[in-house]
Motif scaffolding. Structure first.
Motif, PDB file in Angstrom:
ATOM      1  N   PRO A  71      14.526  22.485 -41.466  1.00  0.00           N
ATOM      2  CA  PRO A  71      15.916  22.871 -41.213  1.00  0.00           C
ATOM      3  C   PRO A  71      16.697  21.714 -40.599  1.00  0.00           C
ATOM      4  CG  PRO A  71      14.521  23.674 -39.450  1.00  0.00           C
ATOM      5  CD  PRO A  71      13.607  23.020 -40.473  1.00  0.00           C
ATOM      6  N   ALA A  72      17.989  21.904 -40.450  1.00  0.00           N
ATOM      7  CA  ALA A  72      18.781  20.989 -39.643  1.00  0.00           C
ATOM      8  C   ALA A  72      18.257  21.111 -38.211  1.00  0.00           C
ATOM      9  CB  ALA A  72      20.258  21.365 -39.715  1.00  0.00           C
ATOM     10  N   ALA A  73      18.435  20.064 -37.406  1.00  0.00           N
ATOM     11  CA  ALA A  73      17.882  20.111 -36.060  1.00  0.00           C
ATOM     12  C   ALA A  73      18.608  19.155 -35.130  1.00  0.00           C
ATOM     13  CB  ALA A  73      16.394  19.767 -36.088  1.00  0.00           C
ATOM     14  N   SER A  74      18.563  19.493 -33.855  1.00  0.00           N
ATOM     15  CA  SER A  74      19.046  18.618 -32.791  1.00  0.00           C
ATOM     16  C   SER A  74      18.037  18.668 -31.663  1.00  0.00           C
ATOM     17  CB  SER A  74      20.406  19.077 -32.253  1.00  0.00           C
ATOM     18  OG  SER A  74      21.386  19.026 -33.261  1.00  0.00           O
ATOM     19  N   ALA A  75      17.826  17.537 -31.009  1.00  0.00           N
ATOM     20  CA  ALA A  75      16.941  17.468 -29.852  1.00  0.00           C
ATOM     21  C   ALA A  75      17.748  16.927 -28.679  1.00  0.00           C
ATOM     22  CB  ALA A  75      15.739  16.579 -30.134  1.00  0.00           C
ATOM     23  N   VAL A  76      17.665  17.618 -27.557  1.00  0.00           N
ATOM     24  CA  VAL A  76      18.432  17.255 -26.375  1.00  0.00           C
ATOM     25  C   VAL A  76      17.480  17.177 -25.187  1.00  0.00           C
ATOM     26  CG1 VAL A  76      20.347  17.919 -24.872  1.00  0.00           C
ATOM     27  CG2 VAL A  76      20.403  18.538 -27.302  1.00  0.00           C
ATOM     28  N   GLN A  77      17.483  16.031 -24.514  1.00  0.00           N
ATOM     29  CA  GLN A  77      16.714  15.938 -23.280  1.00  0.00           C
ATOM     30  C   GLN A  77      17.587  16.449 -22.144  1.00  0.00           C
ATOM     31  OE1 GLN A  77      14.308  12.464 -22.591  1.00  0.00           O
ATOM     32  NE2 GLN A  77      14.571  12.630 -20.373  1.00  0.00           N
ATOM     33  N   VAL A  78      17.027  17.357 -21.347  1.00  0.00           N
ATOM     34  CA  VAL A  78      17.761  17.971 -20.245  1.00  0.00           C
ATOM     35  C   VAL A  78      17.080  17.620 -18.928  1.00  0.00           C
ATOM     36  CG1 VAL A  78      18.636  19.873 -21.667  1.00  0.00           C
ATOM     37  CG2 VAL A  78      16.465  20.138 -20.459  1.00  0.00           C
ATOM     38  N   ALA A  79      17.846  17.668 -17.841  1.00  0.00           N
ATOM     39  CA  ALA A  79      17.290  17.366 -16.522  1.00  0.00           C
ATOM     40  C   ALA A  79      16.302  18.442 -16.084  1.00  0.00           C
ATOM     41  CB  ALA A  79      18.414  17.222 -15.499  1.00  0.00           C
ATOM     42  N   ALA A  80      16.584  19.683 -16.456  1.00  0.00           N
ATOM     43  CA  ALA A  80      15.710  20.784 -16.057  1.00  0.00           C
ATOM     44  C   ALA A  80      16.002  21.993 -16.927  1.00  0.00           C
ATOM     45  CB  ALA A  80      15.940  21.139 -14.594  1.00  0.00           C
ATOM     46  N   LEU A  81      15.031  22.896 -16.978  1.00  0.00           N
ATOM     47  CA  LEU A  81      15.209  24.196 -17.611  1.00  0.00           C
ATOM     48  C   LEU A  81      15.208  25.246 -16.496  1.00  0.00           C
ATOM     49  CD1 LEU A  81      12.935  23.532 -20.682  1.00  0.00           C
ATOM     50  CD2 LEU A  81      15.415  23.871 -20.715  1.00  0.00           C
ATOM     51  N   VAL A  82      15.266  26.510 -16.860  1.00  0.00           N
ATOM     52  CA  VAL A  82      15.461  27.577 -15.882  1.00  0.00           C
ATOM     53  C   VAL A  82      14.338  27.646 -14.832  1.00  0.00           C
ATOM     54  CG1 VAL A  82      14.430  29.407 -17.298  1.00  0.00           C
ATOM     55  CG2 VAL A  82      16.231  29.967 -15.648  1.00  0.00           C
ATOM     56  N   ARG A  83      13.122  27.238 -15.202  1.00  0.00           N
ATOM     57  CA  ARG A  83      12.013  27.168 -14.238  1.00  0.00           C
ATOM     58  C   ARG A  83      11.332  25.816 -14.388  1.00  0.00           C
ATOM     59  NH1 ARG A  83       9.375  33.008 -15.153  1.00  0.00           N
ATOM     60  NH2 ARG A  83       7.522  31.743 -15.431  1.00  0.00           N
ATOM     61  N   PRO A  84      10.873  25.228 -13.290  1.00  0.00           N
ATOM     62  CA  PRO A  84      10.341  23.866 -13.335  1.00  0.00           C
ATOM     63  C   PRO A  84       9.099  23.689 -14.199  1.00  0.00           C
ATOM     64  CG  PRO A  84      10.010  24.830 -11.156  1.00  0.00           C
ATOM     65  CD  PRO A  84      10.866  25.787 -11.947  1.00  0.00           C
ATOM     66  N   GLU A  85       8.325  24.748 -14.436  1.00  0.00           N
ATOM     67  CA  GLU A  85       7.116  24.607 -15.246  1.00  0.00           C
ATOM     68  C   GLU A  85       7.403  24.577 -16.747  1.00  0.00           C
ATOM     69  OE1 GLU A  85       7.228  29.112 -14.250  1.00  0.00           O
ATOM     70  OE2 GLU A  85       7.844  27.248 -13.295  1.00  0.00           O
ATOM     71  N   PHE A  86       8.621  24.929 -17.145  1.00  0.00           N
ATOM     72  CA  PHE A  86       8.973  24.908 -18.563  1.00  0.00           C
ATOM     73  C   PHE A  86       9.279  23.481 -18.997  1.00  0.00           C
ATOM     74  CE2 PHE A  86      10.891  29.389 -17.937  1.00  0.00           C
ATOM     75  CZ  PHE A  86       9.634  29.967 -18.012  1.00  0.00           C
ATOM     76  N   LEU A  87       8.616  23.036 -20.061  1.00  0.00           N
ATOM     77  CA  LEU A  87       8.828  21.698 -20.608  1.00  0.00           C
ATOM     78  C   LEU A  87       9.806  21.717 -21.771  1.00  0.00           C
ATOM     79  CD1 LEU A  87       5.099  20.510 -20.630  1.00  0.00           C
ATOM     80  CD2 LEU A  87       6.835  20.182 -18.832  1.00  0.00           C
ATOM     81  N   MET A  88      10.034  22.908 -22.342  1.00  0.00           N
ATOM     82  CA  MET A  88      10.876  23.003 -23.531  1.00  0.00           C
ATOM     83  C   MET A  88      11.456  24.396 -23.689  1.00  0.00           C
ATOM     84  SD  MET A  88       7.725  22.997 -26.243  1.00  0.00           S
ATOM     85  CE  MET A  88       7.060  21.590 -25.397  1.00  0.00           C
ATOM     86  N   GLU A  89      12.538  24.454 -24.454  1.00  0.00           N
ATOM     87  CA  GLU A  89      13.156  25.701 -24.888  1.00  0.00           C
ATOM     88  C   GLU A  89      13.694  25.413 -26.283  1.00  0.00           C
ATOM     89  OE1 GLU A  89      16.981  28.473 -23.635  1.00  0.00           O
ATOM     90  OE2 GLU A  89      15.902  27.361 -22.076  1.00  0.00           O
ATOM     91  N   ILE A  90      13.474  26.331 -27.209  1.00  0.00           N
ATOM     92  CA  ILE A  90      13.894  26.103 -28.595  1.00  0.00           C
ATOM     93  C   ILE A  90      14.649  27.320 -29.096  1.00  0.00           C
ATOM     94  CG2 ILE A  90      13.158  25.561 -30.959  1.00  0.00           C
ATOM     95  CD1 ILE A  90      10.583  24.363 -29.709  1.00  0.00           C
ATOM     96  N   GLU A  91      15.845  27.078 -29.678  1.00  0.00           N
ATOM     97  CA  GLU A  91      16.614  28.153 -30.278  1.00  0.00           C
ATOM     98  C   GLU A  91      16.663  27.967 -31.788  1.00  0.00           C
ATOM     99  OE1 GLU A  91      20.566  27.888 -28.585  1.00  0.00           O
ATOM    100  OE2 GLU A  91      21.140  26.296 -29.964  1.00  0.00           O
ATOM    101  N   ALA A  92      16.927  29.052 -32.504  1.00  0.00           N
ATOM    102  CA  ALA A  92      16.943  29.019 -33.969  1.00  0.00           C
ATOM    103  C   ALA A  92      18.115  29.796 -34.529  1.00  0.00           C
ATOM    104  CB  ALA A  92      15.628  29.610 -34.517  1.00  0.00           C
ATOM    105  N   PHE A  93      18.608  29.320 -35.649  1.00  0.00           N
ATOM    106  CA  PHE A  93      19.580  30.047 -36.449  1.00  0.00           C
ATOM    107  C   PHE A  93      18.989  30.195 -37.843  1.00  0.00           C
ATOM    108  CE2 PHE A  93      22.143  28.309 -33.093  1.00  0.00           C
ATOM    109  CZ  PHE A  93      23.000  29.345 -32.783  1.00  0.00           C
ATOM    110  N   ALA A  94      19.089  31.410 -38.376  1.00  0.00           N
ATOM    111  CA  ALA A  94      18.546  31.689 -39.707  1.00  0.00           C
ATOM    112  C   ALA A  94      19.611  32.425 -40.520  1.00  0.00           C
ATOM    113  CB  ALA A  94      17.291  32.543 -39.600  1.00  0.00           C
ATOM    114  N   VAL A  95      19.485  32.345 -41.841  1.00  0.00           N
ATOM    115  CA  VAL A  95      20.346  33.101 -42.756  1.00  0.00           C
ATOM    116  C   VAL A  95      19.412  33.884 -43.670  1.00  0.00           C
ATOM    117  CG1 VAL A  95      22.056  32.985 -44.595  1.00  0.00           C
ATOM    118  CG2 VAL A  95      22.200  31.384 -42.668  1.00  0.00           C
ATOM    119  N   VAL A  96      19.583  35.212 -43.673  1.00  0.00           N
ATOM    120  CA  VAL A  96      18.715  36.092 -44.439  1.00  0.00           C
ATOM    121  C   VAL A  96      19.489  36.690 -45.612  1.00  0.00           C
ATOM    122  CG1 VAL A  96      17.292  38.168 -44.339  1.00  0.00           C
ATOM    123  CG2 VAL A  96      17.437  36.666 -42.344  1.00  0.00           C
ATOM    124  N   GLY A  97      18.860  36.679 -46.772  1.00  0.00           N
ATOM    125  CA  GLY A  97      19.452  37.305 -47.956  1.00  0.00           C
ATOM    126  C   GLY A  97      20.516  36.468 -48.612  1.00  0.00           C
ATOM    127  N   ALA A  98      20.905  36.911 -49.788  1.00  0.00           N
ATOM    128  CA  ALA A  98      21.943  36.165 -50.526  1.00  0.00           C
ATOM    129  C   ALA A  98      23.082  37.102 -50.866  1.00  0.00           C
ATOM    130  CB  ALA A  98      21.363  35.580 -51.797  1.00  0.00           C
TER     131      ALA A  98
END
Length: 132
Positions: free
Chosen positions: A105-132
């Motif tokens: 898919p198309a993609a973007s990667a962003v380095q952030v200073a922190a996420l919602v909790r310090p033990e999280f190293l990553m968060e990933i969101e998705a957009f999908a299109v279903v059906g025609a």
């Protein structure tokens, strides 16, 4: 597979190895909030281990997509939020278990200073299109 069209490298744009520049789709939009490395009980999976966290995040994405009647074949865009770009190889490895290289898919990667909790190293969101 859904009715998506991928344009890996439009004229005048350098090709990218890890994503597709343009993905076109007609159908129902599915937006999946950023997923974290949490199991079904809300416990962190893989503290300090980017591979384990990436596997859990992609499993959570798979479950969220399925709840909306979608699969990774329907994903048109992923956004990676990472606390360190060094985690991207682990993310690409986990992604490869769900999405073949010819359907990136198309993609973007962003380095952030922190996420919602310090033990999280990553968060990933998705957009999908279903059906025609």
């Amino acid at each position: 597979m859904s009715g998506l069209t991928r344009i890996p490298a439009p004229d005048g744009v350098a090709a990218a190895a890890q994503y597709t520049h343009v993905v076109l789709g007609t159908g129902r939009l599915v937006a999946v909030s950023g997923q974290l490395p949490l199991d079904e009980r809300g416990r962190t999976v893989g503290e300090g281990d980017p591979r384990a966290q990436a596997r859990q995040v992609f499993e959570n994405l798979r479950r969220c997509l399925a709840a909306a009647g979608a699969t990774f074949d329907d994903v048109v865009k992923l956004t990676y939020f990472v606390t360190d770009m060094a985690h991207m190889p682990a993310i690409r490895e986990a992604r490869a278990a769900h999405i073949p290289d010819d359907r990136l898919p198309a993609a973007s990667a962003v380095q952030v200073a922190a996420l919602v909790r310090p033990e999280f190293l990553m968060e990933i969101e998705a957009f999908a299109v279903v059906g025609a």
